[in-house]
Each structure stands twice: as C-alpha cells, then as structure tokens.
Design an enzyme around this catalytic site. Structure first.
Site, PDB file in Angstrom:
ATOM      1  N   SER A   1      37.848  45.647  48.007  1.00 57.94           N
ATOM      2  CA  SER A   1      38.046  46.100  46.632  1.00 57.94           C
ATOM      3  C   SER A   1      39.510  46.513  46.426  1.00 57.94           C
ATOM      4  CB  SER A   1      37.071  47.236  46.305  1.00 57.94           C
ATOM      5  OG  SER A   1      37.113  47.570  44.941  1.00 57.94           O
TER       6      SER A   1
ATOM      7  N   HIS B   1      33.341  45.847  39.893  1.00 56.22           N
ATOM      8  CA  HIS B   1      33.039  44.467  40.279  1.00 56.22           C
ATOM      9  C   HIS B   1      31.801  43.921  39.570  1.00 56.22           C
ATOM     10  CE1 HIS B   1      36.275  44.737  43.122  1.00 56.22           C
ATOM     11  NE2 HIS B   1      35.751  45.854  43.587  1.00 56.22           N
TER      12      HIS B   1
END
Length: 306
Positions: A86, A190
C-alpha cells in the site's frame, strides 16, 4: 538475493520513531522533511497518541519517513528487489531511486490528505480475516458487498467497506475464518470509496519527474516487476482505489530467488507473512535501532554493497 520491503498503514504505533531520532543526523533529516511537507513528523512519531497517528493524513507520511530513516541507517546497500505494501510502495519507489526522499514525502502527504478527504464521505474501514480458504472468503465478502482490498497471502485477506458491512462480516464470518480483526485505519482503502483521491494524486504526480528504477521494483497491483519510473508513478496513483496483491508480490520474490527479506521500520507485518509463505527465506524486521546490527549482518550475506 535480498528484498527490501516497506509496510503499509496500520503498522504505526505511538512513539515508534523515538529511538530512531536519536541516531546521528536523524533529527535534522526529519526536521527538513517536516518543513518540506508542512507536518511535524517528529511530534507525531514520538508524542502523539494512537488516535492522532491513525489519521490517514498523518499516518502515511509518518510511515514513509520511518521507512526512509531506518533504511538510511542500514548504510549503502543494493537489494535485488524492493516492494511496499500500500503506502509502502512510495517508500519502495524511493529505495529504487524512482523518487528522491523529499519528492516521495511530498507525494505521500498529498496522498494521505486526499485519501482522508475521500474517507470522510462515508464511514468506512478495514478488517483482516485470519484463516480460511481465500476463494471461499472472497466469494463471501462479495456477497456482503465488501471488497477484498488486500490479498496478502499466507491465508490473510483484508476486507474493506462500510462499517455496517464490516459489522455484518463480524457476525457472519466466511467458513474456516478464525477471527476478524479491525485494522487501525480510517477508511476503506484500495476500494471504490477512494476513487475521488485518484484524481488528486494524479495532479500531484504530474509535477514529479521520476527516474527509472535502479533495482527490481515489484508492484503490488499484480506482483509484476516495473521497468520505468513513469509506470511506477502511474501505478502508485491508480493503486489507491484498487486491491493490493501482496500474495503475488511474494510469488514474484520466490521466482526471483529471494534468500532474505528485510522490512524497514515499523517492521513486522510483512516479515510475518513471508515466514508463512516463503519458508526457508531469512527475515528481519527493523523495529528499533537495536535491530540494525543483525540487519547489517543479513545484508552482508545476501546483498551487494552499493
């Protein structure tokens, strides 16, 4: 072959930067970064409480700063590959020479602010599923309207969606899942909920001039190695609203012949996954400067000196 990896949001804990700032030159470096991005990184890394550093706009630049600071403390090393989970992908981009440190922190500051703004639209969150069969779990999540936002490998999937959807998941776990653990994040990262942040991040990225990676850069969009700086930057932008496939990154590490993994501060999450998914690979997590000597020994055995 050594792989250098950087953790994502949720790895931060109160005071985790304190010991690192005592290293020679560290406080000055962090002060310069703080001035560049308009955020007091030293304060948040040493004195702020858990709720303050849970704020997306704070947590993300703080994690990138910690990763850069701890990697610099290792000395000049040349890993065989780099990757980040991430927001850790921005840290990894700096490791690979795609972005300089200040550019990486400027980008992550804009990323954190944009994602915090997107997260404020709807109350959302993320929860880790421990155990279970991935295919069964993913089908169950989709039935509940949740997104498998992180497919981490080693039997771990992170679900993301509204708080109501996550509450339903807690009451109705997929078959085989032992536990559902809420994560210390402030939104459904996400996923489609982050779509508004993509445009804002694209604007920030357009002001940067990326270099091509000096070492293999593994993208967590699909576990593929990315050869150009322009594509790395493009993926960093789009990945905000798309699932993280850390399982595919670890598959790529295996294909590349990884023999050791060092996870920069605040390490622990990714090395934990690697221990289960990549048996036989040596791992080390940089939690405090006390871990540096062991890390340097591992680096000496598994990486070239730059």
């Amino acid at each position: 072959m050594l792989v250098l990896v950087a953790p994502g949001q949720g790895a931060q804990t109160p005071g985790f930067l304190t010991d690192w700032l005592a290293l020679p030159g560290a406080a000055d470096r962090v002060a310069a970064w703080s001035d560049a991005i308009g955020l007091d990184l030293a304060h948040y890394g040493t004195k702020a409480d858990a709720d303050e550093i849970r704020d997306t706009a704070v947590a993300q630049p703080l994690l990138v700063a910690a990763g850069l600071l701890s990697a610099a403390a290792l000395g000049d090393i040349l890993p065989g590959a780099v990757a980040g989970h991430s927001v850790g992908e921005i840290t990894a981009a700096a490791f690979a020479g795609v972005l300089d440190d200040t550019s990486a922190l400027t980008l992550v500051r804009r990323r954190g602010l944009a994602m915090a703004e997107a997260a404020a639209v709807t109350e959302t969150g993320m929860s880790a599923l421990l155990g279970g069969d991935p295919e069964v779990s993913i089908a169950h999540l989709e039935k509940l309207g949740l997104t498998p936002a992180n497919v981490n490998g080693a039997g771990q999937i992170v679900a993301a969606g509204t708080m109501e959807q996550l509450a339903a998941l807690n009451e109705d776990k997929p078959e085989g899942v032992r536990k559902v653990v809420p994560l210390k994040v402030a939104g459904a990262f996400h996923t489609r909920h982050m779509a508004p942040a993509v445009d804002e991040l694209a604007k920030a990225a357009s002001a940067l001039t990326p270099a091509d990676p000096k070492v293999t850069y593994v993208s967590n969009r699909d576990g593929q190695a990315v050869a150009t700086g322009a594509e790395v930057l493009d993926r960093l932008v789009g990945q905000v609203a798309n699932p993280v496939r850390w399982d595919l990154c670890m598959e790529t590490f295996g294909k590349l012949g990884v023999t050791a993994i060092v996870e920069v501060c605040p390490g622990g999450t990714l090395t934990g996954l690697a221990k289960r998914a990549l048996p036989g690979v040596k791992t080390l997590a940089l939690k405090t400067p006390a871990d540096l000597d062991a890390a340097r020994e591992l680096v000496a055995d598994h990486a070239q000196q730059a």
